[in-house]
Structures are given as C-alpha cells and as structure tokens.
Motif scaffolding. Structure first.
Motif, PDB file in Angstrom:
ATOM      1  N   SER A 135     -29.582  13.531  10.267  1.00 27.56           N
ATOM      2  CA  SER A 135     -29.152  12.687   9.163  1.00 27.56           C
ATOM      3  C   SER A 135     -30.333  12.360   8.262  1.00 27.56           C
ATOM      4  O   SER A 135     -31.388  11.953   8.751  1.00 27.56           O
ATOM      5  CB  SER A 135     -28.535  11.381   9.679  1.00 27.56           C
ATOM      6  OG  SER A 135     -28.230  10.528   8.607  1.00 27.56           O
ATOM      7  N   ALA A 136     -30.135  12.512   6.975  1.00 25.82           N
ATOM      8  CA  ALA A 136     -31.178  12.148   6.012  1.00 25.82           C
ATOM      9  C   ALA A 136     -31.413  10.643   6.014  1.00 25.82           C
ATOM     10  O   ALA A 136     -32.433  10.170   5.527  1.00 25.82           O
ATOM     11  CB  ALA A 136     -30.789  12.622   4.614  1.00 25.82           C
ATOM     12  N   ARG A 137     -30.479   9.876   6.583  1.00 32.91           N
ATOM     13  CA  ARG A 137     -30.618   8.415   6.613  1.00 32.91           C
ATOM     14  C   ARG A 137     -31.561   7.942   7.716  1.00 32.91           C
ATOM     15  O   ARG A 137     -31.954   6.782   7.734  1.00 32.91           O
ATOM     16  CB  ARG A 137     -29.248   7.776   6.786  1.00 32.91           C
ATOM     17  CG  ARG A 137     -28.357   8.029   5.599  1.00 32.91           C
ATOM     18  CD  ARG A 137     -27.025   7.323   5.764  1.00 32.91           C
ATOM     19  NE  ARG A 137     -26.167   7.641   4.653  1.00 32.91           N
ATOM     20  CZ  ARG A 137     -25.150   8.483   4.719  1.00 32.91           C
ATOM     21  NH1 ARG A 137     -24.836   9.062   5.853  1.00 32.91           N
ATOM     22  NH2 ARG A 137     -24.423   8.725   3.644  1.00 32.91           N
ATOM     23  N   CYS A 138     -31.861   8.820   8.671  1.00 32.33           N
ATOM     24  CA  CYS A 138     -32.834   8.515   9.735  1.00 32.33           C
ATOM     25  C   CYS A 138     -32.473   7.223  10.484  1.00 32.33           C
ATOM     26  O   CYS A 138     -33.321   6.362  10.696  1.00 32.33           O
ATOM     27  CB  CYS A 138     -34.245   8.429   9.164  1.00 32.33           C
ATOM     28  SG  CYS A 138     -34.736   9.878   8.197  1.00 32.33           S
ATOM     29  N   MET A 139     -31.216   7.097  10.874  1.00 28.57           N
ATOM     30  CA  MET A 139     -30.758   5.892  11.576  1.00 28.57           C
ATOM     31  C   MET A 139     -30.300   6.252  12.992  1.00 28.57           C
ATOM     32  O   MET A 139     -29.214   5.884  13.432  1.00 28.57           O
ATOM     33  CB  MET A 139     -29.655   5.214  10.773  1.00 28.57           C
ATOM     34  CG  MET A 139     -30.147   4.772   9.394  1.00 28.57           C
ATOM     35  SD  MET A 139     -28.910   3.913   8.433  1.00 28.57           S
ATOM     36  CE  MET A 139     -29.129   2.257   9.064  1.00 28.57           C
ATOM     37  N   SER A 140     -31.167   6.947  13.715  1.00 30.74           N
ATOM     38  CA  SER A 140     -30.800   7.419  15.046  1.00 30.74           C
ATOM     39  C   SER A 140     -30.540   6.282  16.028  1.00 30.74           C
ATOM     40  O   SER A 140     -29.787   6.453  16.987  1.00 30.74           O
ATOM     41  CB  SER A 140     -31.875   8.357  15.599  1.00 30.74           C
ATOM     42  OG  SER A 140     -33.126   7.692  15.661  1.00 30.74           O
ATOM     43  N   HIS A 141     -31.122   5.115  15.797  1.00 30.15           N
ATOM     44  CA  HIS A 141     -30.871   3.998  16.714  1.00 30.15           C
ATOM     45  C   HIS A 141     -29.472   3.407  16.508  1.00 30.15           C
ATOM     46  O   HIS A 141     -28.902   2.842  17.440  1.00 30.15           O
ATOM     47  CB  HIS A 141     -31.959   2.932  16.594  1.00 30.15           C
ATOM     48  CG  HIS A 141     -33.220   3.367  17.274  1.00 30.15           C
ATOM     49  ND1 HIS A 141     -34.176   4.118  16.637  1.00 30.15           N
ATOM     50  CD2 HIS A 141     -33.649   3.188  18.539  1.00 30.15           C
ATOM     51  CE1 HIS A 141     -35.152   4.377  17.486  1.00 30.15           C
ATOM     52  NE2 HIS A 141     -34.855   3.829  18.643  1.00 30.15           N
ATOM     53  N   THR A 166     -38.372  15.693  14.350  1.00 25.91           N
ATOM     54  CA  THR A 166     -39.080  15.746  13.073  1.00 25.91           C
ATOM     55  C   THR A 166     -39.895  14.465  12.923  1.00 25.91           C
ATOM     56  O   THR A 166     -39.574  13.439  13.535  1.00 25.91           O
ATOM     57  CB  THR A 166     -38.099  15.861  11.889  1.00 25.91           C
ATOM     58  OG1 THR A 166     -37.199  14.747  11.926  1.00 25.91           O
ATOM     59  CG2 THR A 166     -37.312  17.163  11.924  1.00 25.91           C
ATOM     60  N   ASP A 167     -40.928  14.520  12.111  1.00 30.03           N
ATOM     61  CA  ASP A 167     -41.788  13.345  11.903  1.00 30.03           C
ATOM     62  C   ASP A 167     -41.044  12.164  11.291  1.00 30.03           C
ATOM     63  O   ASP A 167     -41.352  11.009  11.579  1.00 30.03           O
ATOM     64  CB  ASP A 167     -42.986  13.707  11.014  1.00 30.03           C
ATOM     65  CG  ASP A 167     -43.987  14.609  11.731  1.00 30.03           C
ATOM     66  OD1 ASP A 167     -43.975  14.645  12.985  1.00 30.03           O
ATOM     67  OD2 ASP A 167     -44.766  15.280  11.034  1.00 30.03           O
ATOM     68  N   ASP A 168     -40.061  12.446  10.444  1.00 33.74           N
ATOM     69  CA  ASP A 168     -39.341  11.360   9.764  1.00 33.74           C
ATOM     70  C   ASP A 168     -38.093  10.897  10.525  1.00 33.74           C
ATOM     71  O   ASP A 168     -37.333  10.083  10.025  1.00 33.74           O
ATOM     72  CB  ASP A 168     -38.978  11.781   8.337  1.00 33.74           C
ATOM     73  CG  ASP A 168     -37.955  12.916   8.294  1.00 33.74           C
ATOM     74  OD1 ASP A 168     -37.574  13.462   9.353  1.00 33.74           O
ATOM     75  OD2 ASP A 168     -37.532  13.270   7.170  1.00 33.74           O
ATOM     76  N   ASN A 169     -37.878  11.429  11.717  1.00 31.20           N
ATOM     77  CA  ASN A 169     -36.717  11.092  12.552  1.00 31.20           C
ATOM     78  C   ASN A 169     -35.383  11.484  11.923  1.00 31.20           C
ATOM     79  O   ASN A 169     -34.349  10.926  12.270  1.00 31.20           O
ATOM     80  CB  ASN A 169     -36.691   9.601  12.915  1.00 31.20           C
ATOM     81  CG  ASN A 169     -37.724   9.249  13.956  1.00 31.20           C
ATOM     82  OD1 ASN A 169     -38.122  10.093  14.748  1.00 31.20           O
ATOM     83  ND2 ASN A 169     -38.167   8.013  13.954  1.00 31.20           N
ATOM     84  N   SER A 170     -35.402  12.440  11.003  1.00 30.67           N
ATOM     85  CA  SER A 170     -34.139  12.911  10.432  1.00 30.67           C
ATOM     86  C   SER A 170     -33.378  13.791  11.421  1.00 30.67           C
ATOM     87  O   SER A 170     -32.168  13.981  11.279  1.00 30.67           O
ATOM     88  CB  SER A 170     -34.368  13.661   9.120  1.00 30.67           C
ATOM     89  OG  SER A 170     -35.162  14.810   9.340  1.00 30.67           O
ATOM     90  N   VAL A 171     -34.088  14.311  12.418  1.00 29.10           N
ATOM     91  CA  VAL A 171     -33.446  15.048  13.516  1.00 29.10           C
ATOM     92  C   VAL A 171     -33.984  14.464  14.819  1.00 29.10           C
ATOM     93  O   VAL A 171     -35.195  14.416  15.035  1.00 29.10           O
ATOM     94  CB  VAL A 171     -33.730  16.566  13.454  1.00 29.10           C
ATOM     95  CG1 VAL A 171     -33.074  17.286  14.633  1.00 29.10           C
ATOM     96  CG2 VAL A 171     -33.273  17.165  12.124  1.00 29.10           C
ATOM     97  N   VAL A 172     -33.066  14.009  15.660  1.00 23.02           N
ATOM     98  CA  VAL A 172     -33.425  13.430  16.948  1.00 23.02           C
ATOM     99  C   VAL A 172     -32.562  14.073  18.019  1.00 23.02           C
ATOM    100  O   VAL A 172     -31.339  14.184  17.869  1.00 23.02           O
ATOM    101  CB  VAL A 172     -33.210  11.887  16.950  1.00 23.02           C
ATOM    102  CG1 VAL A 172     -33.492  11.309  18.332  1.00 23.02           C
ATOM    103  CG2 VAL A 172     -34.118  11.229  15.908  1.00 23.02           C
ATOM    104  N   ARG A 173     -33.199  14.526  19.079  1.00 20.88           N
ATOM    105  CA  ARG A 173     -32.464  15.124  20.211  1.00 20.88           C
ATOM    106  C   ARG A 173     -32.055  14.020  21.171  1.00 20.88           C
ATOM    107  O   ARG A 173     -32.872  13.218  21.596  1.00 20.88           O
ATOM    108  CB  ARG A 173     -33.307  16.158  20.931  1.00 20.88           C
ATOM    109  CG  ARG A 173     -32.548  16.806  22.088  1.00 20.88           C
ATOM    110  CD  ARG A 173     -33.003  18.186  22.395  1.00 20.88           C
ATOM    111  NE  ARG A 173     -32.765  19.051  21.250  1.00 20.88           N
ATOM    112  CZ  ARG A 173     -33.374  20.220  21.082  1.00 20.88           C
ATOM    113  NH1 ARG A 173     -34.241  20.671  21.967  1.00 20.88           N
ATOM    114  NH2 ARG A 173     -33.116  20.949  19.997  1.00 20.88           N
ATOM    115  N   PHE A 174     -30.765  13.997  21.492  1.00 17.08           N
ATOM    116  CA  PHE A 174     -30.200  13.069  22.452  1.00 17.08           C
ATOM    117  C   PHE A 174     -29.868  13.828  23.722  1.00 17.08           C
ATOM    118  O   PHE A 174     -29.159  14.825  23.681  1.00 17.08           O
ATOM    119  CB  PHE A 174     -28.909  12.429  21.910  1.00 17.08           C
ATOM    120  CG  PHE A 174     -29.137  11.353  20.903  1.00 17.08           C
ATOM    121  CD1 PHE A 174     -29.105  10.028  21.274  1.00 17.08           C
ATOM    122  CD2 PHE A 174     -29.362  11.649  19.569  1.00 17.08           C
ATOM    123  CE1 PHE A 174     -29.306   9.008  20.354  1.00 17.08           C
ATOM    124  CE2 PHE A 174     -29.555  10.638  18.637  1.00 17.08           C
ATOM    125  CZ  PHE A 174     -29.536   9.324  19.037  1.00 17.08           C
TER     126      PHE A 174
END
Length: 179
Positions: A135-141, A166-174
């Motif tokens: 997500s471009a919103r980087c709201m993985s939490h 990614t450094d900006d948290n736009s992709v996070v592995r769960f």
C-alpha cells in the motif's frame, strides 16, 4: 481513502480519550473533522490525525494504528453487503483471501478512485499464511490490527510476524501462524 475510516477513527478517539482530546487533535491537525462515511478523503489527513493523537497521548503511532485496525474491523464487516460472501468464510485465512479476491475488487468497481491495498499471497497451509501487504499509504499496523480483529471475530488466536520489505514500509510481509 473512504470516509468510514475517518468517521470510525474519530468515534474511537472520542470513546477512548474523550471529546476534549478529539477536539485538540483536530485543532492540532488543522482539521474541521467533517467527514461522511461514503466520501473519499486524502489518507494523509488520517496520518496527520494519528500523529497528533500520538503527540497528545504519548502513545506510539504504530500502536494507535494497530488498536484502530482492531476496532474498525467490526465496523467494516457491518458495512459489507449481505451478498459479499463473508458467510463463505469460516476462518481468518479464508476471510483475508476473500478480502483480496472479492472485496477489494468490488470496492474498485464501486469507487473508481479507490486504491485499496493489495495482498500478494506467498504460501499457505492450514496453520500458516505468508503474504505481502502492499500500500502506498504505508499503514501496515492498521492491517495488523484488522487481522487481529478478524481473528477475534472467528475466535482464532494468530501469531503475527511483520517484516518490512521496503524502506518506506509500502510493502510488508506478514507471516501468520494459527496457534
């Protein structure tokens, strides 16, 4: 971002911290707090509200996002039409797949400007699921909280490990493990 997210956030802040805190956060954010559940709004406004709530309460923004995700799950679930197929899901993993394969697709049909996050499924078995949240919103939490709210809905206990891709948290592995 759909207005239901904003209206639910403001209800949560008022419920947990009181109307005075909500008013202070809105003022700090330069936000009048006028949202409708069906409107579309800039996600950066929500980020600003979360950051200012963090400043006001001394609670980490990631924790605030997670709690918000847990809380908003039921509101989002209630907002789904009866034919959304939630009745076809009987577990957290099935529901997460349903969100990506049906709900996000339908949201994009209904709202041409919608940009829901994407889930890329890496692997899955009865007790584990590995997926990337993009997500471009980087709201993985918020996503983490939604997963926890979903697991609670299904009466499941799931251990979640998050690893930024990614450094900006736009992709996070769960990595989700059913316990």
């Amino acid at each position: 971002m759909k207005g239901i997210i904003f209206t639910e956030f403001m209800e949560l802040v008022e419920e947990k911290f009181g109307l005075d805190v909500l008013d202070d956060v809105l003022e700090m954010s330069g936000d009048e707090g006028i949202y409708t559940s069906v409107g579309s709004y800039d996600h950066r406004d929500l980020v600003k509200l979360i950051v200012n709530l963090s400043k006001k309460t001394n609670i980490d923004p990631a924790t605030l996002q997670q709690v918000f995700g847990q809380t908003v799950f039921n509101a989002l679930l209630r907002s789904l039409p009866n034919n959304a197929g939630i009745n076809n899901s009987d577990s957290t993993f099935q529901f997460i797949r349903h969100v990506e394969n049906y709900i996000h697709v339908e949201v994009k049909k209904l709202y041409a400007d919608a940009q829901p996050p994407k889930f890329h499924f890496i692997s899955e078995n009865e007790s584990e699921m590995v997926m990337d949240y993009e997500s471009a919103r980087c709201m993985s939490h918020v996503c983490l909280g939604l997963i926890e709210g979903c697991a609670n809905h299904f009466g499941e206990t799931i251990e979640v490990n998050m690893v930024p891709q990614t450094d900006d948290n736009s992709v996070v592995r769960f990595h989700l493990t059913l316990s």
